[in-house]
Write a protein that holds these residues in place. Structure first.
Motif, PDB file in Angstrom:
ATOM      1  N   LEU A 192       0.833  -1.174   0.070  1.00 40.85           N
ATOM      2  CA  LEU A 192       0.007   0.197   0.063  1.00 40.85           C
ATOM      3  C   LEU A 192       0.704   1.276  -0.049  1.00 40.85           C
ATOM      4  N   ASN A 193       2.158   1.246   0.604  1.00 43.08           N
ATOM      5  CA  ASN A 193       2.864   2.240   0.600  1.00 43.08           C
ATOM      6  C   ASN A 193       3.448   2.504  -0.977  1.00 43.08           C
ATOM      7  N   ARG A 194       3.539   1.669  -1.756  1.00 40.96           N
ATOM      8  CA  ARG A 194       4.075   1.867  -2.917  1.00 40.96           C
ATOM      9  C   ARG A 194       3.093   1.712  -4.145  1.00 40.96           C
ATOM     10  N   ASN A 195       1.692   1.308  -3.735  1.00 40.64           N
ATOM     11  CA  ASN A 195       0.574   1.361  -4.469  1.00 40.64           C
ATOM     12  C   ASN A 195       0.981   0.171  -5.650  1.00 40.64           C
ATOM     13  N   LEU A 196       1.490  -0.861  -5.185  1.00 37.15           N
ATOM     14  CA  LEU A 196       2.070  -1.696  -6.122  1.00 37.15           C
ATOM     15  C   LEU A 196       1.557  -3.335  -5.605  1.00 37.15           C
ATOM     16  N   ALA A 197       0.707  -3.756  -6.716  1.00 31.33           N
ATOM     17  CA  ALA A 197       0.234  -5.198  -6.554  1.00 31.33           C
ATOM     18  C   ALA A 197       0.747  -6.211  -7.532  1.00 31.33           C
ATOM     19  N   TYR A 198       1.052  -7.148  -7.151  1.00 30.26           N
ATOM     20  CA  TYR A 198       1.697  -8.164  -8.086  1.00 30.26           C
ATOM     21  C   TYR A 198       1.421  -9.846  -7.645  1.00 30.26           C
ATOM     22  N   TYR A 199       1.602 -10.571  -8.543  1.00 32.97           N
ATOM     23  CA  TYR A 199       1.235 -12.047  -8.544  1.00 32.97           C
ATOM     24  C   TYR A 199       2.114 -12.701  -9.245  1.00 32.97           C
ATOM     25  N   SER A 200       2.310 -13.993  -8.820  1.00 37.61           N
ATOM     26  CA  SER A 200       3.426 -14.799  -9.214  1.00 37.61           C
ATOM     27  C   SER A 200       2.846 -16.224  -9.784  1.00 37.61           C
ATOM     28  N   THR A 201       1.420 -16.392  -9.789  1.00 36.34           N
ATOM     29  CA  THR A 201       0.766 -17.798  -9.993  1.00 36.34           C
ATOM     30  C   THR A 201      -0.245 -17.656 -11.221  1.00 36.34           C
ATOM     31  N   GLY A 202       0.115 -16.705 -11.914  1.00 34.79           N
ATOM     32  CA  GLY A 202      -0.878 -16.615 -12.862  1.00 34.79           C
ATOM     33  C   GLY A 202      -2.071 -15.846 -12.772  1.00 34.79           C
ATOM     34  N   GLY A 203      -2.370 -14.726 -13.704  1.00 35.11           N
ATOM     35  CA  GLY A 203      -3.513 -13.995 -13.429  1.00 35.11           C
ATOM     36  C   GLY A 203      -4.192 -13.392 -14.622  1.00 35.11           C
ATOM     37  N   HIS A 204      -5.651 -13.312 -14.714  1.00 30.54           N
ATOM     38  CA  HIS A 204      -6.467 -12.953 -15.730  1.00 30.54           C
ATOM     39  C   HIS A 204      -7.009 -11.401 -15.399  1.00 30.54           C
ATOM     40  N   LEU A 205      -6.953 -10.690 -16.568  1.00 25.58           N
ATOM     41  CA  LEU A 205      -7.168  -9.136 -16.443  1.00 25.58           C
ATOM     42  C   LEU A 205      -8.381  -8.940 -17.321  1.00 25.58           C
ATOM     43  N   THR A 206      -9.414  -8.262 -16.995  1.00 25.51           N
ATOM     44  CA  THR A 206     -10.378  -7.816 -17.823  1.00 25.51           C
ATOM     45  C   THR A 206     -10.605  -6.431 -17.836  1.00 25.51           C
ATOM     46  N   ASP A 207     -10.910  -5.631 -18.889  1.00 22.45           N
ATOM     47  CA  ASP A 207     -11.377  -4.318 -18.942  1.00 22.45           C
ATOM     48  C   ASP A 207     -12.680  -4.476 -20.086  1.00 22.45           C
ATOM     49  N   PRO A 208     -13.045  -3.087 -20.148  1.00 22.56           N
ATOM     50  CA  PRO A 208     -14.314  -3.182 -21.209  1.00 22.56           C
ATOM     51  C   PRO A 208     -13.874  -3.577 -22.613  1.00 22.56           C
ATOM     52  N   GLU A 209     -12.622  -3.332 -23.094  1.00 21.12           N
ATOM     53  CA  GLU A 209     -12.297  -3.838 -24.365  1.00 21.12           C
ATOM     54  C   GLU A 209     -11.412  -4.946 -24.688  1.00 21.12           C
ATOM     55  N   ASN A 210     -10.697  -5.451 -23.386  1.00 19.86           N
ATOM     56  CA  ASN A 210      -9.740  -6.448 -23.463  1.00 19.86           C
ATOM     57  C   ASN A 210      -9.771  -7.367 -22.593  1.00 19.86           C
ATOM     58  N   THR A 211      -8.984  -8.503 -22.785  1.00 17.63           N
ATOM     59  CA  THR A 211      -8.700  -9.432 -21.726  1.00 17.63           C
ATOM     60  C   THR A 211      -7.083  -9.525 -21.749  1.00 17.63           C
ATOM     61  N   LEU A 212      -6.341 -10.267 -20.668  1.00 18.68           N
ATOM     62  CA  LEU A 212      -4.957 -10.333 -20.641  1.00 18.68           C
ATOM     63  C   LEU A 212      -4.601 -11.440 -19.618  1.00 18.68           C
ATOM     64  N   ASP A 213      -3.989 -12.320 -20.037  1.00 16.60           N
ATOM     65  CA  ASP A 213      -3.249 -13.465 -19.148  1.00 16.60           C
ATOM     66  C   ASP A 213      -1.948 -13.378 -19.221  1.00 16.60           C
ATOM     67  N   SER A 214      -1.330 -13.730 -17.908  1.00 19.48           N
ATOM     68  CA  SER A 214       0.148 -13.788 -17.809  1.00 19.48           C
ATOM     69  C   SER A 214       0.546 -14.723 -16.529  1.00 19.48           C
ATOM     70  N   GLN A 215       1.792 -15.106 -16.500  1.00 23.23           N
ATOM     71  CA  GLN A 215       2.031 -16.011 -15.333  1.00 23.23           C
ATOM     72  C   GLN A 215       2.652 -15.023 -14.386  1.00 23.23           C
TER      73      GLN A 215
END
Length: 564
Positions: free
Chosen positions: A143-166
């Motif tokens: 919360l201090n750096r305003n940074l979220a991170y993952y390493s087990t695979g993630g799926h992102l969606t917004d109104p136009e696109n979807t994105l997957d990565s490790q």
């Protein structure tokens, strides 16, 4: 006196002890404790609170409608452990972290350190802000750096696109995602595959820093650096950039492509490949209009067309390729203009503009064209080269047609007329029909050593027959008027027909046409093998075998007289 010496020695022994004692008496500066964050505040409303020590650690055990607050961050859950001595929380079931009015994270379980302000959410994790939704199985959030991170695979969606990565990193302040390994971005028009990608959820621009492929209805784009605007569908690629369509492959050091306009520009070491007819064009700048099926390459461009064992090279200031429109022309047309040069093993040429119809393999040459085939030079106002199975079948010369050939004594044999048709077999001239206002001038030789005279003829039409690219007979078909001039009567003006030009200095060499794009790699030098000299004495009475005599070329037969 002895007493003073003893006292002095005793003091010397005690002096180090006094120094140590003095050092021990100086207070040491304590190590500062790690900075502590604001105390996590338990908000009223929890259903049950149980205090005490569990496993030797003092905690509060809270059950039912639990909520905490620290600065502008709220945490909700069904139950929790609040650690009194280290300002930390473990939350269970329906966990929700809310930061201000922008970021919300939900999951099955969470740990939160109030001093470092770091949270870890596990189990069905969802992170939302007004622009996107991220789902994963484990998420760390600083919360201090305003940074979220993952390493087990993630799926992102917004109104136009979807994105997957490790792996993924999201800066909630700048709204920029960084993705790594097995990155797949899917838009409504394209599928992007890469290994490293940055995505701005505000501008909707994807930046990639490694090998990337963008597949869409218009073809496939490849590059190793650049960006892609998912809203405007504008791409700017660098490093080995390519566009591949069903008919073409276009690449360069840099590539800009506008999907909305179906228009692309490649610069630096541009290569365009026409898949249907094995044509490759290289230059410095290439432009491609996909809707028109049109590509333009300039900057000293060179075309290579491989057909069987023969390869045709063509250079000009500008080359334009137009895709075919079935059923009339499935192969397409190539246009070349300004300073056109042609090179093939058996054919070279120049002109100012050229059209190559790849459907019927006809090459049209305009504006002062000239062709060379062995020792023959062909000129006219315009020409056609007709090919069959990759070999020259006919050459058609229109208006002011003129053929000049140089014999072994450097005399110029000449034929001119209104139009001509030259017929080839195995890329060699076999017959020439002169149609209209035919004139010929040929030197008769005695072997290769002397001129016996010159044949000069005028006729409406003529037919010339060749063997091994040398003239054998001339047939005068209509209204002939022929004369033979002996050597002693030959005058210099008689040796040239009107309009004669010998342009051998303009004949393009292979290297001049191929340029830097198709130049052959330098061959490695072969080291000479050392000769072994025998030291044994030769047997007496024997001499070295005679050397094999060199073969002398056979002299050509005397030229037969013209036939009427």
């Amino acid at each position: 006196m002895a007493f003073l010496k003893s006292l002095f020695s005793f003091l010397l022994v005690l002096l180090p002890l006094f120094a140590v004692a003095q050092q021990r008496s100086v207070p040491q500066r304590p190590t500062p404790p790690p900075p502590k964050g604001q105390r996590i505040e338990l908000l009223p409303g929890a259903g049950q609170l149980i205090g005490g020590k569990f496993n030797g650690v003092e905690i509060r055990k809270l059950i039912g409608n639990v909520s905490f607050k620290q600065e502008n961050t709220l945490l909700y859950c069904d139950s929790a452990y609040q650690y009194i001595d280290r300002n930390a929380i473990e939350a269970f079931s329906n966990v929700r972290i809310v930061q201000g009015d922008t970021v919300t994270i939900t999951g099955d379980r969470a740990t939160y350190d109030g001093d470092t302000r770091k949270a870890r959410m596990t189990g069905n994790v969802t992170m939302r802000d007004p622009r996107m939704t991220l789902t994963t199985t484990l998420l760390d959030y600083d919360l201090n750096r305003n940074l979220a991170y993952y390493s087990t695979g993630g799926h992102l969606t917004d109104p136009e696109n979807t994105l997957d990565s490790q792996f993924g990193y999201y800066n909630t302040a700048t709204k920029v995602f960084s993705f790594k390994r097995n990155v797949e971005l899917v838009t409504k028009d394209n599928h992007i595959s890469t290994d490293t990608l940055q995505y701005n959820t505000v501008s909707k621009i994807a930046y990639f820093l490694g090998p990337t492929r963008i597949k869409g209805q218009q073809g496939t784009l490849y590059a190793e650096n650049g960006y892609y605007n998912t809203i405007t569908r504008l791409s700017n690629f660098q490093r080995n950039a390519k566009i591949e369509t069903p008919n073409y492959l276009i690449g360069g050091d840099k590539l800009m492509y506008d999907e909305a306009q179906a228009y692309g520009v490649a610069t630096g070491n541009v290569t365009m490949v026409s898949k249907k007819d094995n044509i490759t064009i290289r230059g410095e700048v290439g432009r491609y209009w996909r809707g028109l099926g049109r590509a333009k390459v300039y900057g000293s461009p060179v075309m290579r067309n491989i057909s069987g064992k023969d390869t045709l090279y063509l250079a000009a200031d500008t080359l334009v390729s137009v895709e075919g429109r079935p059923p009339q022309n499935a192969a397409g047309v190539l246009y070349a203009y300004r300073k056109v040069k042609i090179f093939r093993r058996d054919l070279q040429g120049r002109c100012d503009s050229l059209t190559y119809n790849r459907q019927d393999s006809i090459i049209y040459l305009d504006k002062n064209p000239v062709l060379w085939s062995d020792q023959n030079q062909l000129t006219a106002d315009s020409m056609q080269i007709r090919q069959r199975k990759g070999k020259v079948d006919q050459m058609r010369l229109y208006a002011n047609a003129f053929i000049v050939g140089q014999d072994t004594l450097l005399n110029f044999n000449q034929v001119k007329g209104r139009n001509m048709v030259a017929y080839f077999v195995d890329n060699r001239i076999k017959k020439v029909d002169v149609l209209g206002n035919a004139e010929s001038l040929y030197f008769a030789l005695d072997g290769d050593t002397a001129v016996t005279g010159m044949n000069k003829a005028v006729s409406s039409n003529m037919a010339l027959r060749f063997a091994e690219n040398k003239l054998k007979t001339i047939s005068f078909l209509t209204n002939p008027d022929a004369s033979f001039i002996p050597p002693h009567e030959l005058k210099e003006p008689d040796k040239k027909l009107k309009g004669f030009q010998w342009r051998a200095t303009e004949r393009p060499a292979r290297r001049a046409v191929l340029g830097k794009y198709f130049a052959s790699p330098a061959k490695a030098k072969v080291k000479a093998q050392a000769k072994t000299i025998s030291t044994k004495p030769k047997p007496a009475g024997k001499s070295a075998p005679p050397s094999k005599p060199k073969a002398t070329p056979a002299k050509p037969a005397p030229r037969p007289p013209a036939t009427k």
